[in-house]
Motif scaffolding. Structure first.
Motif, short mmCIF file in Angstrom:
data_model
loop_
_atom_site.label_atom_id
_atom_site.label_comp_id
_atom_site.label_asym_id
_atom_site.label_seq_id
_atom_site.Cartn_x
_atom_site.Cartn_y
_atom_site.Cartn_z
N ALA A 175 64.56 28.80 36.78
CA ALA A 175 65.26 29.18 38.02
C ALA A 175 64.29 29.66 39.08
O ALA A 175 64.53 29.47 40.28
CB ALA A 175 66.30 30.27 37.72
N GLY A 176 63.20 30.28 38.69
CA GLY A 176 62.29 30.85 39.68
C GLY A 176 63.02 31.90 40.50
O GLY A 176 63.66 32.80 39.97
N SER A 177 62.96 31.79 41.82
CA SER A 177 63.64 32.75 42.69
C SER A 177 65.07 32.35 42.99
O SER A 177 65.81 33.09 43.65
CB SER A 177 62.87 32.90 44.00
OG SER A 177 62.80 31.65 44.68
N ALA A 178 65.50 31.17 42.51
CA ALA A 178 66.86 30.69 42.77
C ALA A 178 67.82 31.23 41.71
O ALA A 178 67.42 31.88 40.75
CB ALA A 178 66.87 29.16 42.77
N ARG A 179 69.10 30.95 41.91
CA ARG A 179 70.09 31.34 40.90
C ARG A 179 69.97 30.46 39.66
O ARG A 179 69.61 29.29 39.75
CB ARG A 179 71.51 31.21 41.47
CG ARG A 179 71.83 32.20 42.57
CD ARG A 179 73.24 31.96 43.10
NE ARG A 179 73.52 32.82 44.25
CZ ARG A 179 74.61 32.72 45.00
NH1 ARG A 179 75.52 31.81 44.73
NH2 ARG A 179 74.78 33.55 46.03
N ILE A 180 70.31 31.03 38.51
CA ILE A 180 70.32 30.23 37.29
C ILE A 180 71.48 29.24 37.37
O ILE A 180 72.52 29.52 37.98
CB ILE A 180 70.43 31.10 36.03
CG1 ILE A 180 71.75 31.90 36.02
CG2 ILE A 180 69.24 32.04 35.90
CD1 ILE A 180 72.04 32.57 34.69
N THR A 181 71.30 28.09 36.74
CA THR A 181 72.34 27.06 36.75
C THR A 181 72.86 26.77 35.34
O THR A 181 73.94 26.20 35.19
CB THR A 181 71.83 25.76 37.37
OG1 THR A 181 70.65 25.33 36.66
CG2 THR A 181 71.47 25.97 38.84
#
Length: 527
Positions: free
Chosen positions: A184-190
């Motif tokens: 995910a890095g800095s994004a939301r988990i999917t």
């Protein structure tokens, strides 16, 4: 004693529920399916954001406790107890903490939970949470050892470490697979994979209609009795279906007819009929399980940038009148609570609260002595909500005191968007779970003092006191510091409390073992 809704009235109620489900696009489940171990639940809203580290939304936190697990958890008495952790130790100087995970922890994809997963999860969560950032500032290192143990080393003692790791305030430090965190890095988990008592079924998710969670057959509960968010979490049902019903009347009718098993928040005007409905029970709560209503003020621009004008507002909040206007029965409310940290709670306080005295005439005279020249007070109100009613009562008192009030009605999503701008609004009403308001460290409008948080209230005396509160080792000293913070808060006026109350949940009496909590908790429930 409950009475049976017999005859034509029962038929009409059942028909109304069926019509409501049809209008909402929700299929009626046959009774056989319900008896097989499925619970139909209506929670406060639809779960839209699934990443529990990405938002403070209470519904996402609720979803989080279904799917993920925590290292520590809060018991009913406020104590923090081990959850995923089997044992821990701390060095004599309070700087080195060692944690060992308990046996049998597995993620929903079958992978074992490891110390590396916990370290990755904590590193992801810390910068996203006010208390996490305080812990991060005190952190020297956080490293996994063998697969079941990790070590946290501090630069200076942090007495509230376990309180932070076990806090129920969103965003909660839920443990996730390291591979998902890294992807995910800095994004939301999917990818929604946890190790909690329920498994999310993405294949059965119908946005706007329903979400399905199945019992996790591989979950190993602690060998303890359940205790709020702590203890053994033994899931005795096969499936929980979260139904999306936004209308209070429809959900109340569905509950009465037995088409849903649980409604988290009942409309107050439906309580009288539900109390008479056969097979329906109501859950009223007290203390930390109640809610605190607040009017959040904008300190960044407009009239409330002036401290003298903010002080006038303490004379315009009539908690008893607001709660009565909303229609909250007296048994579900505290009509006069001046404590930022909730009443009937560990840090309940009246320190500095002398200004909180409803007196429109006094407010009118105070306002004349300020620099206020009739500028509009832009009041953001949430359409159709109980907080809109609270806003209407305050707005009337403000007008009587001489304020020029511009009431603007919108949905909550629009309020969230508008409040992110430093200009264009003056205040908005909101209410929050008591567990989110019982301490200076988690109270939204105190913990965010001098931070980039909508409202932008700042008194430079408060952040050092928050650090002192976190570093204090005794309950007596914490209470003293909390009192000092509250005195300053009454001068600063980050928000105005409009009342403490309970929103009763309703449930079918076929549900046995339901834990009494403001959090929807369904482990231990059987049908």
């Amino acid at each position: 004693m409950l009475t049976h809704p017999s005859g034509r009235r029962a038929v009409l109620r059942a028909g109304a529920a069926a019509a409501g489900f049809a209008a909402a696009g929700l299929p009626l489940l046959p009774r056989a399916a319900q008896a097989a171990g499925t619970l139909n639940l209506v929670l406060e809203s639809e779960v839209v954001i699934l990443d529990p580290h990405a938002t403070t939304a209470a519904i996402t936190r609720t979803f989080g406790y279904f799917v993920w697990d925590t290292l520590f958890a809060m018991a009913e008495n406020g104590a923090i107890r081990p959850q995923m952790v089997r044992e821990h130790s701390v060095s004599a100087d309070g700087l080195q903490w060692r944690f060992t995970l308990r046996d049998g922890l597995r993620f929903h994809d079958g992978a074992p939970v490891t110390a590396a997963d916990c370290v990755a999860s904590l590193r992801r969560w810390m910068p996203r949470d006010p208390l996490g950032r305080m812990l991060q500032a005190s952190l020297a290192s956080l490293e996994a050892g063998d697969p079941t143990g990790f070590t946290l080393t501090l630069k200076q003692p942090f007495p509230l470490l376990l309180d932070v790791l076990g806090k129920p305030n969103a965003p909660v430090p839920f443990m996730m697979p390291a591979r998902i965190v890294e992807a995910a890095g800095s994004a939301r988990i999917t990818e929604i994979i946890g190790s909690g008592p329920f498994k999310f079924r993405p294949d059965l998710w119908r946005a706007g209609a329903s979400m399905t969670l199945d019992r996790n057959p591989d979950y190993v509960p602690r060998d303890e009795a359940p205790d709020f968010l702590a203890g053994g979490k033994r899931v005795k049902i096969d499936r929980a279906v979260l139904r999306v019903i936004s209308d209070d009347a429809t959900s109340a009718n569905a509950l009465t007819a037995g088409e849903v098993d649980y409604v988290q928040y009942l409309g107050f005007d439906h309580l009288a009929s539900l109390e008479k409905a056969r097979g329906v029970e109501l859950m009223g709560l007290t203390g930390i399980h109640m809610f605190q209503g607040n009017f959040r003020l904008n300190h960044a621009s407009g009239p409330f940038a002036d401290p003298a004008i903010r002080q006038v507002m303490w004379h315009l909040v009539d908690q008893a009148a607001i709660l009565q206007a909303i229609g909250i029965p007296a048994r579900f409310a505290r009509a006069d609570c001046p404590s930022f940290w909730m009443c009937d709670a560990p840090l309940e306080s009246r320190a500095g609260s002398e200004p909180a005295r409803y007196d429109v005439a006094a407010a009118r005279e105070m306002l004349k002595r300020t620099a206020y020249k009739g500028e509009p007070i832009v009041f953001l109100e949430v359409s159709g909500s109980i907080s809109q009613t609270a806003a209407n009562v305050l707005a009337q008192s403000m007008k009587e005191a001489g304020f020029n009030v511009d009431e603007q009605v919108m949905d909550w999503g629009t309020v969230l968007a508008r409040r992110g701008n430093k200009e264009g609004w003056s205040l908005f009403p909101v209410y929050s779970n008591g567990v989110d308001m019982v301490s200076p460290l988690n109270h939204f409008y105190i913990a965010s003092t001098c931070a980039d948080y909508p409202g932008w209230s700042c008194d430079n005396r408060i952040p050092p006191l928050l650090q002192q509160f976190a570093a204090t080792g005794t309950p007596e000293e914490r209470r003293r510091v909390a009192d000092d913070i509250q005195r300053i808060a009454y001068e600063l006026v980050p928000s105005l409390m409009w009342g403490q109350f309970s929103r009763p949940a309703g449930y079918r009496d076929r549900m046995k073992g339901l834990i009494r909590s403001s959090f929807p908790i369904f482990w231990e429930v059987s049908v």
